[in-house]
Design a protein around this motif. Structure first.
Motif, PDB file in Angstrom:
ATOM      1  N   ASP A   6      -7.187   9.299  -5.738  1.00 30.97           N
ATOM      2  CA  ASP A   6      -6.882   8.675  -4.451  1.00 30.97           C
ATOM      3  C   ASP A   6      -7.935   9.101  -3.432  1.00 30.97           C
ATOM      4  O   ASP A   6      -8.207  10.294  -3.277  1.00 30.97           O
ATOM      5  N   LEU A  58      -7.777   9.465  -0.412  1.00 31.81           N
ATOM      6  CA  LEU A  58      -7.244  10.297   0.670  1.00 31.81           C
ATOM      7  C   LEU A  58      -7.133  11.771   0.272  1.00 31.81           C
ATOM      8  O   LEU A  58      -6.825  12.616   1.115  1.00 31.81           O
ATOM      9  N   TYR A 110      -8.557  14.748   2.324  1.00 29.87           N
ATOM     10  CA  TYR A 110      -8.076  14.910   3.695  1.00 29.87           C
ATOM     11  C   TYR A 110      -6.724  15.622   3.779  1.00 29.87           C
ATOM     12  O   TYR A 110      -6.231  15.878   4.878  1.00 29.87           O
ATOM     13  N   ARG A 122      -5.926  17.292   7.492  1.00 34.30           N
ATOM     14  CA  ARG A 122      -5.004  16.656   8.433  1.00 34.30           C
ATOM     15  C   ARG A 122      -4.289  17.726   9.256  1.00 34.30           C
ATOM     16  O   ARG A 122      -3.788  18.707   8.728  1.00 34.30           O
ATOM     17  N   GLU A 127     -10.425   0.072  12.222  1.00 30.49           N
ATOM     18  CA  GLU A 127      -9.522   1.222  12.213  1.00 30.49           C
ATOM     19  C   GLU A 127      -8.065   0.771  12.207  1.00 30.49           C
ATOM     20  O   GLU A 127      -7.248   1.281  11.422  1.00 30.49           O
ATOM     21  N   ALA A 173      -7.073  -0.671   8.796  1.00 30.73           N
ATOM     22  CA  ALA A 173      -6.870   0.368   7.779  1.00 30.73           C
ATOM     23  C   ALA A 173      -5.553   1.103   8.002  1.00 30.73           C
ATOM     24  O   ALA A 173      -4.811   1.389   7.049  1.00 30.73           O
ATOM     25  N   LEU A 174      -5.238   1.408   9.244  1.00 26.27           N
ATOM     26  CA  LEU A 174      -3.999   2.117   9.550  1.00 26.27           C
ATOM     27  C   LEU A 174      -2.778   1.255   9.244  1.00 26.27           C
ATOM     28  O   LEU A 174      -1.787   1.737   8.676  1.00 26.27           O
ATOM     29  N   SER A 188      -2.124   1.007   5.566  1.00 20.52           N
ATOM     30  CA  SER A 188      -1.742   2.255   4.894  1.00 20.52           C
ATOM     31  C   SER A 188      -0.237   2.429   4.760  1.00 20.52           C
ATOM     32  O   SER A 188       0.228   3.154   3.878  1.00 20.52           O
ATOM     33  N   ARG A 201       0.538   8.692   4.503  1.00 27.11           N
ATOM     34  CA  ARG A 201      -0.638   7.860   4.243  1.00 27.11           C
ATOM     35  C   ARG A 201      -1.259   7.381   5.556  1.00 27.11           C
ATOM     36  O   ARG A 201      -2.490   7.286   5.676  1.00 27.11           O
ATOM     37  N   THR A 220      -4.964   8.527   6.570  1.00 26.46           N
ATOM     38  CA  THR A 220      -5.942   7.469   6.857  1.00 26.46           C
ATOM     39  C   THR A 220      -6.585   7.700   8.211  1.00 26.46           C
ATOM     40  O   THR A 220      -7.802   7.529   8.376  1.00 26.46           O
ATOM     41  N   ALA A 251      -9.092  10.386   7.753  1.00 24.15           N
ATOM     42  CA  ALA A 251     -10.274   9.870   7.059  1.00 24.15           C
ATOM     43  C   ALA A 251     -11.158   9.053   7.998  1.00 24.15           C
ATOM     44  O   ALA A 251     -12.384   9.012   7.832  1.00 24.15           O
ATOM     45  N   LEU A 252     -10.560   8.418   8.992  1.00 23.33           N
ATOM     46  CA  LEU A 252     -11.313   7.628   9.969  1.00 23.33           C
ATOM     47  C   LEU A 252     -11.896   8.489  11.083  1.00 23.33           C
ATOM     48  O   LEU A 252     -12.561   7.974  11.988  1.00 23.33           O
TER      49      LEU A 252
END
Length: 648
Positions: A400, A402, A405, A409, A425, A428-429, A432, A564, A568, A571-572
């Motif tokens: 995965d 993610l 991260y 986080r 952004e 993607a959010l 997720s 998630r 995400t 990750a951004l």
């Protein structure tokens, strides 16, 4: 075949140095002890500068753990002596080098020989090699040999020069006769009085001073080599300003900062003594996952759980324990905190956290090529749910994205930048969280103001409620940047003065009540923790379920979606802070559940619930709310209990 020519090989140095100076460097002799993290880079950089004679010492051999930072560390060099590999690399640059190797390292027996004819010493010893370092620098001071120590720190470096007739290494650092842990702090604080690197250490569990282990970067080693070579050039050519101890220099590329430090008396300086006192309390009391008594995860299941334990939980309570029942079987024993935490409405916050843990387990399992399956034992109470986890090898499973991260986080309670989220952004959010949830955005300045004012009014309830006071008193760890099982006070988001006032008040409810009544005690923290951060962000948001959650299983699924979403965002490169207390207080009101004996708080909660509905709608389908935006990562954060402490 090209024939080596010294003048042609180093002609591009000319202009910054003269041909005559290049010839001077050609006949200088530099000693470097240690060919590891920085020593090898020192040798190669000084060789390219045109220095023609070296004494190098190291008893170690290359291994896989050297690859991230050490010049010469490569697959074909594993197991080979570092002095041999680096000597060969230097001779590849300048075949005319006169280079003498000391493969046994620097010892009392070869110390005089190592320094015979040497014009300059450059320190490349391991950070923790105090016995050898003290011996070497004492010899330099005794023999009048200039010495440079440059240390890789974070993503930068610090450099100190010790010149003949000036302050000596021992006079500056004051190491003699000290216990090793004290030497570690004195050396670190002496090199880096400003500690520029400290603010971006994202995971302190990788710092294990007792076992001589700490994180490193290749950038720091190369910056070290550049700084040390520049000082070497000035010393060897007797040109340019050369500042020696107690003057020092630190450059940090990550922070974009260059500072010059001056500590008369070295570690005897009052500023240094104060810094050492603080450091002893902060560094030596830091508990981390790899201290004695814990163990490094060995099996795939242990590695999965060790990564998954970084899942979020309210106030860092970590409401789970792990029972490893076999190679492919884990039992997660959950527990909620509703019996003592007013913020855990009907255990939903703990259930969300458990769901986030399950998603973290699934993500970590994918990194091991395993598929995780979950089954809750239906006869286990909601207050202490039991969840069976089975791992299956599956060739169709891919890692995965993610996964990296999970430990990165974290909560950031500081203000963010107000630049809007980009369409990429937001897309993607929104993707997720899956099909069962939608993201409600509050992005306009007006909406952010409304949400900020909601948080401002909500904070008054938190700060004037005895039930919340008991929670805050229990979950805050004072004088801390990191905490394994609480919230470190420096991560709360208050300025130092307000934080000190808060610590004084939190000693008793009587003090809190006095502060609130006579000194407008809620205003400063409400402005600093709620109003300003609420205004300074890209957006507030809520995760809204398609249907109202009916029980623990729905909240477990919601927790997986929440994790998630948060990963995400990480990750951004976005920061995030939960804003759950308005959801919780509104939930108490809408369900008619008593949660406080204070009449003014009950009245305030009803007003808050009306405001909340006017902004977000009915709270029943909102499973999570927060604010989000671009910004610097937090300098302080909650960490996690080590895996052995989480074993059932």
């Amino acid at each position: 075949m090209t024939t080596f020519d010294y003048k042609q090989a180093f002609a591009r140095n000319l202009g910054w140095i003269t041909p005559q100076e290049q010839e001077v460097l050609r006949h200088k002799r530099v000693a470097i002890a240690g060919m590891g993290g920085v020593g090898g880079s020192h040798l190669l950089t000084l060789t390219r500068l045109g220095i023609g004679r070296f004494h190098i010492a190291d008893f170690d051999r290359f291994e896989l753990a050297n690859f991230n930072r050490q010049a010469g560390a490569s697959m074909r060099h594993i197991g080979r002596p570092k002095v041999d590999v680096l000597a060969e690399m230097a001779l590849d640059i300048n075949p005319e080098l006169e280079i003498r190797r000391f493969p046994q390292g620097v010892t009392g027996d070869n110390l005089s020989e190592f320094f015979t004819g040497v014009d300059l010493y450059v320190d490349g010893l391991d950070f923790f090699a105090f016995e050898a370092r003290e011996m070497v620098f004492a010899h330099c001071a005794e023999q009048g040999i200039a010495a440079i120590t440059a240390a890789p720190l974070g993503m930068g470096a610090a450099v100190l020069n010790f010149l003949p007739g000036g302050m000596s290494f021992e006079e500056y650092f004051q190491l003699e006769g000290r216990p090793e842990q004290e030497k570690i702090l004195r050396f670190l604080l002496g090199l880096s009085p400003r500690m520029l690197q400290k603010g971006y250490l994202v995971d302190p569990s990788f710092v294990d001073l007792a076992n001589h282990r700490g994180p490193s970067t290749p950038m720091a080693c190369e910056i070290c080599a550049g700084l040390a070579a520049t000082e070497a050039l000035k010393i060897l050519l007797n040109r340019g300003p050369v500042r020696s101890a107690p003057w020092g220099l630190q450059f940090d590329a990550y922070r974009n900062k260059l500072v010059t430090t001056w500590r008369p008396g070295g570690n005897r300086n009052p500023l240094q003594r104060l810094a050492l006192t603080i450091a002893r309390r902060q560094f030596m009391s830091v508990k981390n996952a790899d201290t004695p008594g814990s163990s490094t995860p060995q099996t795939p299941v242990e590695r999965i759980l060790d990564t998954a334990r970084w899942a979020p939980s309210g106030d860092n309570t970590q409401p789970w324990r792990f029972e490893i029942a076999g190679d492919g079987h884990v039992v997660v024993h959950g527990h909620d905190t509703r019996d003592w935490c007013v913020y855990d409405l009907e255990g939903h916050a703990s259930q969300l956290a458990l769901g986030a843990l399950l998603e973290s387990i699934a993500i970590a399992a994918s990194h091991e090529g395993l598929r995780a399956e979950f089954r809750r034992r239906t006869d286990s109470p909601d207050t202490t749910p039991v969840i069976y986890v089975h791992f299956h090898a599956d060739e169709a499973v891919t890692p995965d994205p993610l996964y990296p991260y999970l430990p990165l986080r974290s909560v950031n309670r500081r203000p963010y930048r107000t630049r809007p989220l980009t369409p990429r952004e937001k897309q993607a959010l929104e993707a997720s969280v899956g099909d069962r949830y939608r993201v409600l955005w509050l992005e306009s300045p007006r909406d952010r103001l409304r949400a900020a004012l909601l948080m401002f009014h909500n904070a008054k309830l938190r700060l004037t409620m005895p039930e919340a006071y008991e929670v805050h008193k229990r979950v805050i760890e004072w004088n801390a940047d990191y905490s394994e099982d609480k919230i470190p006070d420096r991560a709360v988001g208050l300025d130092p003065l307000t934080l000190r006032l808060m610590r004084w008040a939190m000693a008793s409810w009587r003090r809190v009540a006095f502060l609130n009544r006579w000194l407008a005690g809620t205003w400063l923290p409400r402005i600093e923790l709620d109003l300003l951060p609420g205004l300074f962000c890209a957006a507030h948001f809520a995760l809204v379920a398609d249907t109202e959650p009916q029980g623990i299983d729905d909240y477990l699924v919601a927790g997986r979606a929440l994790q998630r979403f948060w990963l995400t965002a990480t990750a951004l490169g976005l920061q995030l802070q939960p804003e759950m207390t308005p959801v919780i207080f509104s939930g108490y009101v809408h369900r008619g559940i008593p949660f406080t004996d204070t009449k003014s708080v009950r009245r305030g909660a009803k007003k808050l619930a009306r405001r909340f509905c006017g902004i977000y709608g009915e709270p029943a389908r909102i499973v999570f709310a927060g604010r989000i935006g671009a910004g610097a990562p937090p300098r302080a954060r909650s960490v996690r209990r080590p895996l052995p402490a989480l074993r059932a």
